[in-house]
Structure formats: C-alpha cells, structure tokens
Design a protein around this motif. Structure first.
Motif, PDB file in Angstrom:
ATOM      1  N   UNK A 106      21.961 -32.801   5.307  1.00  0.00           N
ATOM      2  CA  UNK A 106      22.503 -31.454   5.466  1.00  0.00           C
ATOM      3  C   UNK A 106      22.707 -30.736   4.142  1.00  0.00           C
ATOM      4  N   UNK A 107      22.852 -31.505   3.057  1.00  0.00           N
ATOM      5  CA  UNK A 107      23.218 -30.874   1.795  1.00  0.00           C
ATOM      6  C   UNK A 107      22.246 -31.120   0.648  1.00  0.00           C
ATOM      7  N   UNK A 108      21.236 -31.953   0.851  1.00  0.00           N
ATOM      8  CA  UNK A 108      20.352 -32.305  -0.261  1.00  0.00           C
ATOM      9  C   UNK A 108      18.883 -32.142   0.135  1.00  0.00           C
ATOM     10  N   UNK A 109      18.028 -32.235  -0.858  1.00  0.00           N
ATOM     11  CA  UNK A 109      16.579 -32.102  -0.712  1.00  0.00           C
ATOM     12  C   UNK A 109      16.013 -33.481  -0.364  1.00  0.00           C
ATOM     13  N   UNK A 110      16.008 -33.831   0.927  1.00  0.00           N
ATOM     14  CA  UNK A 110      15.694 -35.181   1.388  1.00  0.00           C
ATOM     15  C   UNK A 110      14.362 -35.204   2.137  1.00  0.00           C
ATOM     16  N   UNK A 111      13.528 -36.182   1.784  1.00  0.00           N
ATOM     17  CA  UNK A 111      12.304 -36.483   2.530  1.00  0.00           C
ATOM     18  C   UNK A 111      12.403 -37.931   2.969  1.00  0.00           C
ATOM     19  N   UNK A 112      12.138 -38.180   4.245  1.00  0.00           N
ATOM     20  CA  UNK A 112      12.219 -39.538   4.787  1.00  0.00           C
ATOM     21  C   UNK A 112      10.841 -40.183   4.779  1.00  0.00           C
ATOM     22  N   UNK A 113      10.803 -41.440   4.354  1.00  0.00           N
ATOM     23  CA  UNK A 113       9.576 -42.229   4.394  1.00  0.00           C
ATOM     24  C   UNK A 113       9.920 -43.525   5.112  1.00  0.00           C
ATOM     25  N   UNK A 114       9.248 -43.754   6.231  1.00  0.00           N
ATOM     26  CA  UNK A 114       9.537 -44.915   7.069  1.00  0.00           C
ATOM     27  C   UNK A 114       8.759 -46.139   6.586  1.00  0.00           C
ATOM     28  N   UNK A 115       9.411 -47.279   6.650  1.00  0.00           N
ATOM     29  CA  UNK A 115       8.759 -48.551   6.341  1.00  0.00           C
ATOM     30  C   UNK A 115       7.962 -49.016   7.551  1.00  0.00           C
ATOM     31  N   UNK A 116       6.892 -49.726   7.350  1.00  0.00           N
ATOM     32  CA  UNK A 116       6.259 -50.046   6.078  1.00  0.00           C
ATOM     33  C   UNK A 116       5.629 -48.793   5.475  1.00  0.00           C
ATOM     34  N   UNK A 117       5.640 -48.732   4.155  1.00  0.00           N
ATOM     35  CA  UNK A 117       5.211 -47.541   3.433  1.00  0.00           C
ATOM     36  C   UNK A 117       3.697 -47.534   3.257  1.00  0.00           C
ATOM     37  N   UNK A 118       3.092 -46.395   3.583  1.00  0.00           N
ATOM     38  CA  UNK A 118       1.678 -46.175   3.284  1.00  0.00           C
ATOM     39  C   UNK A 118       1.607 -45.733   1.826  1.00  0.00           C
ATOM     40  N   UNK A 119       0.867 -46.462   0.996  1.00  0.00           N
ATOM     41  CA  UNK A 119       0.836 -46.195  -0.438  1.00  0.00           C
ATOM     42  C   UNK A 119       0.338 -44.779  -0.733  1.00  0.00           C
ATOM     43  N   UNK A 120      -0.710 -44.345  -0.046  1.00  0.00           N
ATOM     44  CA  UNK A 120      -1.235 -42.996  -0.267  1.00  0.00           C
ATOM     45  C   UNK A 120      -0.197 -41.937   0.057  1.00  0.00           C
ATOM     46  N   UNK A 121       0.525 -42.098   1.154  1.00  0.00           N
ATOM     47  CA  UNK A 121       1.576 -41.158   1.546  1.00  0.00           C
ATOM     48  C   UNK A 121       2.695 -41.153   0.502  1.00  0.00           C
ATOM     49  N   UNK A 122       3.084 -42.331   0.037  1.00  0.00           N
ATOM     50  CA  UNK A 122       4.138 -42.430  -0.969  1.00  0.00           C
ATOM     51  C   UNK A 122       3.741 -41.701  -2.250  1.00  0.00           C
ATOM     52  N   UNK A 123       2.546 -41.962  -2.745  1.00  0.00           N
ATOM     53  CA  UNK A 123       2.095 -41.333  -3.995  1.00  0.00           C
ATOM     54  C   UNK A 123       2.010 -39.820  -3.823  1.00  0.00           C
ATOM     55  N   UNK A 124       1.504 -39.363  -2.684  1.00  0.00           N
ATOM     56  CA  UNK A 124       1.422 -37.921  -2.420  1.00  0.00           C
ATOM     57  C   UNK A 124       2.815 -37.291  -2.389  1.00  0.00           C
ATOM     58  N   UNK A 125       3.761 -37.947  -1.717  1.00  0.00           N
ATOM     59  CA  UNK A 125       5.128 -37.420  -1.636  1.00  0.00           C
ATOM     60  C   UNK A 125       5.772 -37.379  -3.023  1.00  0.00           C
ATOM     61  N   UNK A 126       5.567 -38.417  -3.820  1.00  0.00           N
ATOM     62  CA  UNK A 126       6.117 -38.467  -5.171  1.00  0.00           C
ATOM     63  C   UNK A 126       5.546 -37.333  -6.018  1.00  0.00           C
TER      64      UNK A 126
END
Length: 158
Positions: A106-126
């Motif tokens: 509600x108060x912060x800039x949050x993106x959720x990434x569900x486990x297990x993590x897809x490496x491509x998705x993680x790198x793109x989000x980062x």
C-alpha cells in the motif's frame, strides 16, 4: 536528507534472500550480467545500505515478517520525497500475501516475484527497476542543482 552518491551507487542491488544458499545463487545470476549486488543479513543492514545508495531491494517475503518490519516500513516512509526505492519481493507459491507484505504494498514500490524464479523474468524485472531508479536519481540531481528552475523549464518545454 541530502544524498551525494558515486555514479554507480544507485545501481547497487541489495539482496535479502531466504537462505545463504539463495544469496549465492542470486548473486551469481546478477553478477554474471554485470550487476552489482550487496548481500544483507537482516533488515537493519538493509537500511544502512540504502543510506549508502541503492538501485533496488530484492527481498524474501519471510524477511518482511520479522520483528524489524515495522522499523523498515517507518524507515521507507521517512525517506526523501524524491526517493521511491523499488522492492522486488520473492514470494512463496500458493500462499496469500502476509499482512506485512499487504501493508508494504500500500505504501511502497513493490513488485512480486513468485518462486521458483524464472531467471529471465528476474533479470528483466531488475533491469526495469534500475531504469526507474536512475530516473529518480536524475530528477533528484536536477532539483538539487543551482540551475534547477532553468533545467526544469527546459525539460517541460521538450
């Protein structure tokens, strides 16, 4: 809060993963792509590292359920108005968001990434978070400069 940062400080990725094994894995994934990481042991260290400059925080949801979470939420609320640190929260599959995470969302800039993590998705989000953070630091620098009114007028006119 006046912030004087080295060029790369806004690019640092703070990691507070669920285990030390995960820390090694995520650090390796990100470092091999030329991204600077800092592994943190707890929320108190995260807050100290944010003060030194950070591009984003990659944190396990479990870390937000600690006794220090209220301290962390208050810390984020007291940050400079220009600063909106991106948080990538590593969540557990098939589990509703904790109360702590719901409050933070509600108060912060949050993106959720569900486990297990897809490496491509993680790198793109980062990379997306780092681009956003770079813009924040650019705006902060412009507003802090002696020529801020002229710089703002030039940005608005373009």
């Amino acid at each position: 809060m006046s912030v004087t940062l080295e060029t790369s400080d806004w690019q640092r990725i703070l990691l507070l993963p669920p285990t030390s094994r995960d820390a090694v894995i995520y650090e390796q994934i990100l470092n091999t792509r030329g991204l600077e990481t800092v592994v943190c042991r707890n929320i108190a260290q995260v807050c100290r590292e944010i003060d030194s400059g950070a591009g984003l925080l990659f944190i396990a949801e479990e870390a937000l359920e600690s006794d220090q979470n209220f301290q962390f939420e208050n810390y984020l609320r007291c940050h400079a108005p220009w600063s909106d640190l991106p948080l990538l929260v590593l969540t557990l599959p098939d589990r509703p968001a904790s109360d702590s995470l719901q409050r933070l969302m509600l108060s912060a800039n949050v993106t959720l990434i569900c486990r297990p993590v897809d490496v491509g998705l993680l790198v793109n989000a980062v990379q997306s978070c780092l681009r956003d953070r770079r813009r924040q630091y650019t705006v902060h620098r412009l507003l802090d400069s002696p020529t801020a009114p002229a710089d703002a007028a030039m940005i608005v006119s373009n």
